[in-house]
Design a protein around this motif. Structure first.
Motif, PDB file in Angstrom:
ATOM      1  N   VAL A  47       0.841  -1.210   0.000  1.00 43.19           N
ATOM      2  CA  VAL A  47       0.000   0.000   0.000  1.00 43.19           C
ATOM      3  C   VAL A  47       0.871   1.253   0.000  1.00 43.19           C
ATOM      4  O   VAL A  47       0.655   2.177  -0.793  1.00 43.19           O
ATOM      5  CB  VAL A  47      -0.949  -0.002   1.230  1.00 43.19           C
ATOM      6  CG1 VAL A  47      -1.622   1.363   1.409  1.00 43.19           C
ATOM      7  CG2 VAL A  47      -2.001  -1.090   1.093  1.00 43.19           C
ATOM      8  N   PHE A  48       1.879   1.272   0.859  1.00 48.70           N
ATOM      9  CA  PHE A  48       2.748   2.458   0.926  1.00 48.70           C
ATOM     10  C   PHE A  48       3.558   2.637  -0.361  1.00 48.70           C
ATOM     11  O   PHE A  48       3.824   3.761  -0.775  1.00 48.70           O
ATOM     12  CB  PHE A  48       3.672   2.398   2.145  1.00 48.70           C
ATOM     13  CG  PHE A  48       2.990   2.832   3.415  1.00 48.70           C
ATOM     14  CD1 PHE A  48       2.486   4.116   3.548  1.00 48.70           C
ATOM     15  CD2 PHE A  48       2.804   1.960   4.469  1.00 48.70           C
ATOM     16  CE1 PHE A  48       1.825   4.526   4.705  1.00 48.70           C
ATOM     17  CE2 PHE A  48       2.155   2.349   5.627  1.00 48.70           C
ATOM     18  CZ  PHE A  48       1.663   3.637   5.747  1.00 48.70           C
ATOM     19  N   LEU A  49       3.931   1.525  -0.992  1.00 42.17           N
ATOM     20  CA  LEU A  49       4.668   1.639  -2.263  1.00 42.17           C
ATOM     21  C   LEU A  49       3.763   2.218  -3.358  1.00 42.17           C
ATOM     22  O   LEU A  49       4.199   3.058  -4.152  1.00 42.17           O
ATOM     23  CB  LEU A  49       5.221   0.274  -2.692  1.00 42.17           C
ATOM     24  CG  LEU A  49       6.124   0.295  -3.923  1.00 42.17           C
ATOM     25  CD1 LEU A  49       7.375   1.130  -3.674  1.00 42.17           C
ATOM     26  CD2 LEU A  49       6.547  -1.101  -4.324  1.00 42.17           C
ATOM     27  N   ILE A  50       2.494   1.800  -3.372  1.00 46.99           N
ATOM     28  CA  ILE A  50       1.549   2.351  -4.359  1.00 46.99           C
ATOM     29  C   ILE A  50       1.305   3.835  -4.072  1.00 46.99           C
ATOM     30  O   ILE A  50       1.314   4.666  -4.985  1.00 46.99           O
ATOM     31  CB  ILE A  50       0.225   1.549  -4.347  1.00 46.99           C
ATOM     32  CG1 ILE A  50       0.441   0.159  -4.952  1.00 46.99           C
ATOM     33  CG2 ILE A  50      -0.876   2.280  -5.112  1.00 46.99           C
ATOM     34  CD1 ILE A  50      -0.751  -0.773  -4.865  1.00 46.99           C
TER      35      ILE A  50
ATOM     36  N   ASN B 260       3.181  -5.360 -11.661  1.00 47.93           N
ATOM     37  CA  ASN B 260       2.700  -4.176 -12.375  1.00 47.93           C
ATOM     38  C   ASN B 260       1.295  -4.376 -12.930  1.00 47.93           C
ATOM     39  O   ASN B 260       0.508  -3.427 -12.973  1.00 47.93           O
ATOM     40  CB  ASN B 260       3.670  -3.797 -13.488  1.00 47.93           C
ATOM     41  CG  ASN B 260       4.860  -3.031 -12.960  1.00 47.93           C
ATOM     42  OD1 ASN B 260       4.699  -2.047 -12.261  1.00 47.93           O
ATOM     43  ND2 ASN B 260       6.048  -3.500 -13.247  1.00 47.93           N
ATOM     44  N   ILE B 261       0.983  -5.609 -13.353  1.00 47.34           N
ATOM     45  CA  ILE B 261      -0.380  -5.871 -13.851  1.00 47.34           C
ATOM     46  C   ILE B 261      -1.399  -5.663 -12.730  1.00 47.34           C
ATOM     47  O   ILE B 261      -2.461  -5.081 -12.927  1.00 47.34           O
ATOM     48  CB  ILE B 261      -0.477  -7.308 -14.426  1.00 47.34           C
ATOM     49  CG1 ILE B 261       0.293  -7.399 -15.747  1.00 47.34           C
ATOM     50  CG2 ILE B 261      -1.932  -7.728 -14.638  1.00 47.34           C
ATOM     51  CD1 ILE B 261       0.445  -8.809 -16.292  1.00 47.34           C
ATOM     52  N   ILE B 262      -1.034  -6.106 -11.519  1.00 43.10           N
ATOM     53  CA  ILE B 262      -1.950  -5.965 -10.377  1.00 43.10           C
ATOM     54  C   ILE B 262      -2.061  -4.507  -9.930  1.00 43.10           C
ATOM     55  O   ILE B 262      -3.143  -3.998  -9.672  1.00 43.10           O
ATOM     56  CB  ILE B 262      -1.471  -6.844  -9.196  1.00 43.10           C
ATOM     57  CG1 ILE B 262      -1.529  -8.332  -9.580  1.00 43.10           C
ATOM     58  CG2 ILE B 262      -2.301  -6.606  -7.938  1.00 43.10           C
ATOM     59  CD1 ILE B 262      -0.756  -9.245  -8.652  1.00 43.10           C
ATOM     60  N   THR B 263      -0.909  -3.832  -9.857  1.00 42.29           N
ATOM     61  CA  THR B 263      -0.915  -2.496  -9.246  1.00 42.29           C
ATOM     62  C   THR B 263      -1.330  -1.365 -10.199  1.00 42.29           C
ATOM     63  O   THR B 263      -1.828  -0.345  -9.743  1.00 42.29           O
ATOM     64  CB  THR B 263       0.468  -2.148  -8.652  1.00 42.29           C
ATOM     65  OG1 THR B 263       1.457  -2.277  -9.683  1.00 42.29           O
ATOM     66  CG2 THR B 263       0.816  -3.053  -7.497  1.00 42.29           C
TER      67      THR B 263
ATOM     68  N   ALA C 142      -0.431   6.537 -15.067  1.00 47.45           N
ATOM     69  CA  ALA C 142      -0.989   5.821 -13.916  1.00 47.45           C
ATOM     70  C   ALA C 142      -0.161   6.034 -12.650  1.00 47.45           C
ATOM     71  O   ALA C 142      -0.675   5.927 -11.543  1.00 47.45           O
ATOM     72  CB  ALA C 142      -1.073   4.329 -14.227  1.00 47.45           C
ATOM     73  N   ALA C 143       1.118   6.316 -12.825  1.00 46.17           N
ATOM     74  CA  ALA C 143       1.991   6.510 -11.656  1.00 46.17           C
ATOM     75  C   ALA C 143       3.277   7.196 -12.097  1.00 46.17           C
ATOM     76  O   ALA C 143       3.584   7.240 -13.287  1.00 46.17           O
ATOM     77  CB  ALA C 143       2.329   5.162 -11.014  1.00 46.17           C
TER      78      ALA C 143
END
Lengths: 171, 273
Positions: free
Chosen positions: A16-19, B41-44, B123-124
Motif C-alpha cells: 500500500v505504501f509503495l503504491i 505491475n499488472i496488479i498495481t 498511472a503513476a
C-alpha cells in the motif's frame, strides 16, 4: 488468528505504501520534494517489532518490491532498506522506543543516510553530480518531510503491534 | 556474544553477497522485465491509475479554489455586477479553452495522420526524488513496444523503456538518464538535450554540446533532430530559457523549458507504428 492478521496487515501495508509513494505522493510535493512513506513505514515497523530478523526481513521485502517495480539497478534499495531497518532496531534498544520523537529523529537520520548512499552509488561517478547541492536541496528537505509523516505512520504501526498482545496478556 | 559469530551476521553476510552479485549483473547486463515485475505491475497499475486520477481531480479542484480568490477585491465593490461578469468570463474562458484545445487537436491529428497512435493515461510516477519516469496504463495488448516514442500535442514526453501487457514505463526527457538529439529549427544548430535532476524540478532540461559558432538565442524553439535510433525528427521539446557560454570548453550550454507541463501530465499519445 489475530497474530496472523497482524503479520498479514504489515505485509499488505508495504505494498500500500509503495503504491501511495508512486501516486499520492506526487500530489503532496512541496518545492518538488516528496516524502518517502515506505522508508518511514520500515523504520516505524522496526521500532515497534520484537525481533531484529523480522524487522530486517520487512526492510528487505520492501526494498525488493521497490527494486522490482521501479529500480534501475537491482538490489540497491533492497540492501539499503534492510540495513536501515536493522540499524533502527539496534539503535532503538538503547532508547525508549515508544516515544514518537525518537521515531521522528531516527527517521530523519535514516532518510538522510539512505538517500545520501543512494545518491552516491548512482550519480556521483556516472553523472558527475554535485553531492552537497543535492544534499541541501533534496536529501535534507525530503528527510524532514518523511519524518513529519511519522506522526501518522508510527501511531498506525503501534496499533498494529498491539494486535494479539492484549488478548494473550489477559489470559 | 561476539557479533561476528552471531546468526544475524551470517544471514546479513549471505544476503549482502547475493544481492551485490545481482546488483553487478543487473548493472552490467540490464534489469529487464521479469515475470515477478510484470505480475506486480499488472496488479498495481489499475489501482495506481485510480488513485492518480483521484489525486489529479483533487489538485485541480484546489487550484480552482485558489484562482477564484483573485476576484475577491472586485466582489466587495459590486457583488452583483461582478457575479454576472464572473459568470460571463467563465463562459468565455471555457469556450476559448475548448476552442484552443479542439484547434490543437485538429492540427495534431492532421500532422500525425500517417502515424499509428495509441492514447494512454499516466498511472503513476517514479516514487523517489531522483528519477523522472512515468508509468502508463497501456501495454503490449494495445500494440505498445519497447522504444516507442511518447508525446502530447504540446511536445515530447519520452520513450518506452519497459513494457508489459497492460502497462509500460516511460523515461521522460527530464530524467537524469535521458539524452535526446535536438535541433534549433531557426538556426539549424544541433545539440543534445539531457535530463538533470535539479533542473527537472522546474520542468527544465539541459542542452549540451552547442557549438561555439551557434547562433541560438533565448526563446528559440528546440525540436528533436532525428539523430539516434529512437526519436523521429520534428517533435517539439521546448524553448531555450537560458544560455551559459563556456569560456574554456569547446561547447556552450543552455537550458530548455519543456513545452510539456509534466506536473499536470495525464493524457499522452504513444507512436506504435
Amino acid at each position: 488468528m489475530e497474530i496472523f492478521m497482524k503479520h498479514f496487515i504489515r505485509a499488505v501495508l508495504v505494498l500500500v505504501f509503495l503504491i501511495l509513494q508512486s501516486t499520492f505522493c506526487q500530489f503532496i510535493k512541496i518545492w518538488d520534494i516528496m516524502p518517502n512513506l515506505v522508508l518511514a513505514y520500515i523504520i516505524s515497523l522496526a521500532l515497534t517489532s520484537d525481533d531484529i530478523m523480522y524487522a530486517g526481513g520487512f526492510g528487505f521485502a520492501a526494498g525488493l518490491l521497490w527494486d522490482i517495480t521501479w529500480g534501475r539497478v537491482f538490489g540497491v534499495r533492497t540492501l539499503l532498506f534492510m540495513y536501515i531497518a536493522i540499524l533502527a532496531y539496534r539503535a532503538g534498544e538503547y532508547v525508549y522506543r515508544k516515544n514518537i520523537s525518537v521515531c521522528v529523529i531516527f527517521t530523519l537520520v535514516g532518510a538522510v543516510i539512505t538517500e545520501s548512499i543512494f545518491f552516491a552509488a548512482n550519480f556521483i561517478l556516472t553523472h558527475n553530480a554535485s553531492f552537497w547541492q543535492s544534499f541541501f536541496r533534496t536529501i535534507v528537505p525530503s528527510a524532514a518531510y518523511t519524518a513529519a509523516f511519522q506522526l501518522v505512520i508510527y501511531n498506525l504501526c503501534l496499533k498494529i503491534s498491539k494486535m494479539g498482545k492484549e488478548r494473550s496478556s489477559s489470559v | 556474544m561476539n557479533f561476528f559469530k552471531s546468526k544475524l551476521f551470517i544471514v546479513l553476510a549471505i544476503v549482502t553477497v547475493i544481492i551485490v552479485a545481482f546488483m553487478i549483473l543487473s548493472a552490467a547486463f540490464g534489469f529487464g522485465t521479469g515475470p515477478v515485475s510484470n505480475g506486480l505491475n499488472i496488479i498495481t497499475t489499475p489501482v495506481q491509475n485510480g488513485i492518480y486520477g483521484i489525486g489529479k481531480g483533487i489538485s485541480s479542484f484546489f487550484e480552482g479554489i485558489g484562482k477564484s480568490g483573485q476576484y475577491k477585491g472586485l466582489y466587495d465593490e459590486s457583488q452583483k455586477r461582478v457575479t454576472e461578469l464572473e459568470a460571463e468570463v467563465r463562459e468565455i474562458d471555457t469556450l476559448k479553452n475548448e476552442n484552443d484545445r479542439l484547434r490543437a487537436l485538429l492540427d495534431f491529428e492532421e500532422r500525425e495522420k500517417d502515424k499509428k497512435l495509441v492514447a494512454a493515461q499516466v498511472a503513476a510516477s517514479s516514487p523517489d526524488n531522483w528519477y523522472a519516469e512515468i508509468q502508463l496504463n497501456k501495454g503490449t495488448n494495445s500494440g505498445i513496444r519497447k522504444d516507442n516514442v511518447v508525446y502530447t500535442d504540446n511536445g515530447l514526453v519520452g520513450y518506452v523503456t519497459e513494457v508489459g501487457p497492460t502497462w509500460c514505463k516511460v523515461l521522460t526527457v527530464l530524467d537524469i538518464n535521458a539524452s535526446v538529439g535536438c535541433v534549433v529549427p531557426r538556426s539549424g544548430d544541433t545539440a543534445v538535450a539531457e535530463g538533470d535532476a535539479e533542473l527537472a524540478q522546474n520542468s527544465e532540461c539541459s542542452m549540451n554540446y552547442i557549438s561555439k559558432d551557434a547562433t541560438v538565442i533565448v526563446g528559440d524553439s528546440v525540436e528533436t533532430s532525428g539523430l539516434g535510433s529512437i526519436y523521429p525528427a520534428g517533435i517539439l521539446i521546448g524553448k531555450i530559457s537560458s544560455i551559459t557560454p563556456e569560456l574554456q570548453g569547446l561547447y556552450n550550454k543552455a537550458t530548455i523549458k519543456t513545452s510539456v507541463d509534466f506536473k499536470s501530465l495525464r493524457e499522452v499519445v504513444v507512436i506504435v507504428g
